[in-house]
Design an enzyme around this catalytic site. Structure first.
Site, PDB file in Angstrom:
ATOM      1  N   SER A  30      40.971  38.703  38.174  1.00  0.00           N
ATOM      2  CA  SER A  30      40.906  40.152  38.381  1.00  0.00           C
ATOM      3  C   SER A  30      40.523  40.414  39.830  1.00  0.00           C
ATOM      4  CB  SER A  30      39.867  40.772  37.452  1.00  0.00           C
ATOM      5  OG  SER A  30      38.573  40.445  37.924  1.00  0.00           O
ATOM      6  N   LYS A  31      40.464  41.683  40.154  1.00  0.00           N
ATOM      7  CA  LYS A  31      40.152  42.100  41.524  1.00  0.00           C
ATOM      8  C   LYS A  31      38.856  41.473  42.042  1.00  0.00           C
ATOM      9  CE  LYS A  31      42.434  46.503  42.171  1.00  0.00           C
ATOM     10  NZ  LYS A  31      43.654  45.761  42.434  1.00  0.00           N
ATOM     11  N   ARG A  32      37.929  41.192  41.107  1.00  0.00           N
ATOM     12  CA  ARG A  32      36.651  40.588  41.530  1.00  0.00           C
ATOM     13  C   ARG A  32      36.878  39.265  42.256  1.00  0.00           C
ATOM     14  NH1 ARG A  32      33.786  38.396  37.860  1.00  0.00           N
ATOM     15  NH2 ARG A  32      35.368  38.566  36.253  1.00  0.00           N
ATOM     16  N   HIS A  33      37.962  38.572  41.895  1.00  0.00           N
ATOM     17  CA  HIS A  33      38.190  37.250  42.495  1.00  0.00           C
ATOM     18  C   HIS A  33      38.892  37.339  43.843  1.00  0.00           C
ATOM     19  CE1 HIS A  33      38.000  36.388  38.071  1.00  0.00           C
ATOM     20  NE2 HIS A  33      37.146  35.503  38.542  1.00  0.00           N
TER      21      HIS A  33
END
Ligand code: GLU
Length: 539
Positions: free
Chosen positions: A274-277
């Protein structure tokens, strides 16, 4: 276009692969979706007459958006993925010779098939309002019931009565009548035999909505059948829908395709990517300065392995991981897919990008990096020095011919060091405008003082003109080495201050190439300027 019902076989009786990518245009194309598209593309290409189909599943009219359709076309175009079939040759700029199949343009087909299921008793009219369904949900919540989904209220309405009510204009949906008390089995190529108790499947899902539009389930199954899809390769999140689809295939009396649910793509922490990565949409990777070949090559390895490159055409024997799309297609096989989730490793992707950048010619690299340079304002240098060119540059960030030439030749200086195309402008900015003279410490070699440094830079001033006119690095190096030796100075001590004066930093692209690109006049001017500043400091 309609297809005949039998699966397609070629003359030697092997199945011709027909597969598809069937995105819903409800978001930007991201790594997971494109991995599905790529595997389908490679699988179709791995067989002689295989066909890869693109189908827009835009039946959710509230969430589908034209901008996401455009993003899909742009992404495919950038990546060089082409589909092989469509209802008509494309009029729009979608990057392919065909328009894709678009479900919202095929509504009549789905209605017709919902009617077939109604007629055969495999589906029924449901007249429940959204309000009733909501009340049932609330009552269950209050009663802490574990039951979920539709309560099959309309399942028992007499068929003729239901047909009458529908014909009289009462609002209805069409629901699938899931046979209760049975088990649905199917084989997944990767996961093996899968069994699902029908009573555990989402109860009697809607196939046709009250507005006459199909749901995903109906349109997906009807289209996969009509388009003679032999293999469904899709994300694992669809696994739970497959028993339902298999029930529908049976209800229609059709042979289901082979299913292969692809392993999830995770971040390094084992959670769904996800965007967190980091970047996940393909657009973000493009804007960061990734090359499409690098991204595709890396994505192709997310959950698959390939035979090592042994043929002559293989790009680079030293790097068996580097493949063109054609090479990947030649090696792709469902048997080489992994069950385990794939882990997205941004560092490995960067490595791929660097490798692909190094394979480009200076000219290719310059044209790929040019948009980044223009956007960074590299050529927008009104009033500032342009190397060996006194006139001002053009408006709008467009390079002059001379700047374009320098930019192209500068690619050779940075090619080995670039990870992203977007890094190029910053790395070579010193060639397009005079850098600030750095602090004195930047000039001073190890175990030297300011006085000695100034002495070395004076020699540098003498040498700069000759170095800038040397035809190549080797001659420049021989020349400066001989000068250092003759004067009893370490080569590094002579080069460091010169490098800082020319490039504005002690860490920079190669010095000799930089001197040549700047030319002798600019080079000498920069060294003189640095010398003036350092001398002033000394006083
Ligand atoms: N429209 C579905 C999706 O977005 C397709 C699932 C399938 O391939 O069957 O992803």
């Amino acid at each position: 276009m309609q297809f005949c019902i039998n699966l397609v076989y070629d003359t030697i009786n092997t199945m011709i692969i027909r597969d598809r990518y069937a995105p819903s245009p409800t978001g930007l194309q991201h790594v997971g979706g494109i991995r599905t598209a790529l595997f389908n593309y490679l699988f179709a290409r791995s067989s002689a007459e295989g066909k890869f189909i693109l189908r827009l599943e835009d039946t959710d009219r509230t969430r589908s958006d034209e901008s996401y359709v455009q993003n899909l076309f742009d992404t495919f175009k950038w990546l060089g993925i082409k589909w092989d079939e469509g209802p008509q040759t494309a009029g729009s700029d979608n990057g392919g010779p065909f328009s894709p199949y678009i479900q919202s343009e095929r509504s009549a087909l789905y209605k017709k098939h919902a009617q077939i299921l109604l007629d055969s008793g495999n589906a029924y009219h449901c007249f429940c309002s959204a309000q009733r369904i909501d009340e049932v949900r609330k009552q269950r919540e209050e009663a802490r019931s574990s039951e979920t989904g539709y309560d099959r209220f309309c399942r028992s309405i007499d068929l003729q009565e239901a047909a009458k009510r529908a014909a009289a204009g009462e609002t209805f949906t069409v629901r699938l009548k899931i046979p209760l008390g049975e088990t649905t089995r199917f084989n997944d190529h990767l996961l093996g035999s899968i069994e699902w108790k029908n009573d555990d499947i989402n109860p009697d899902p809607v196939l046709l909505k009250s507005d006459g539009f199909p749901t995903y389930h109906l349109a997906n199954v009807v289209d996969d059948h009509l388009m003679e899809i032999t293999h469904v390769l899709r994300a694992q999140e669809w696994l739970a829908s497959t028993p339902l689809h298999v029930i529908m295939y049976r209800a229609f009396g059709w042979q289901p395709p082979e299913f292969c649910h692809l392993p999830m793509v995770m971040g390094q922490d084992g959670k769904k990517l996800s965007k967190r990565h980091g970047a996940t949409s393909i657009d973000e990777f493009r804007k960061q300065g990734y090359l499409p070949e690098a991204l595709l090559n890396y994505i192709a390895f997310l959950g698959a392995s390939y035979e090592e490159g042994t043929d002559e055409k293989h790009l680079d024997a030293k790097h068996p991981d580097i493949y063109t799309l054609d090479e990947l297609a030649q090696r792709f096989s469902l048997d080489k897919l992994n069950k385990a989730p794939a882990v997205f490793d941004y560092k490995k992707l960067e490595w791929y990008n660097g490798q692909y950048i190094r394979m480009k010619s200076d000219e290719e690299l310059a044209s790929l990096a040019m948009p980044f340079a223009k956007a960074a304002g590299l050529f927008d240098c009104s009033g500032e020095e342009i190397p060996a060119e006194p006139q001002r540059c053009k408006d709008g960030g467009e390079p002059t011919e001379r700047q374009r030439d320098i930019f192209t030749r500068a690619m050779a200086l940075v090619k080995e060091r670039l990870v992203f195309l977007s890094e190029a402008p910053e790395k070579i900015a010193y060639l397009f405008r005079e850098p600030e003279v750095p602090a004195a410490e930047e000039f001073i070699p190890k175990k030297c003082d300011l006085g000695k440094t100034i002495e070395y830079l004076r020699i540098g001033l003498e040498l700069a003109r000759v170095l800038a006119e040397m035809p190549d690095d080797e001659k420049a190096e021989n020349f400066i080495k001989a000068e250092a030796e003759k004067r009893g100075i370490k080569l590094g001590d002579l080069m460091m201050p010169l490098r800082a004066a020319i490039t504005g930093s002690r860490v920079s692209p190669p010095l000799f190439g930089s001197l040549r690109l700047l030319g002798s006049a600019s080079s000498v001017k920069r060294v003189q300027r640095a010398l003036d500043k350092l001398t002033a400091k000394q006083i």
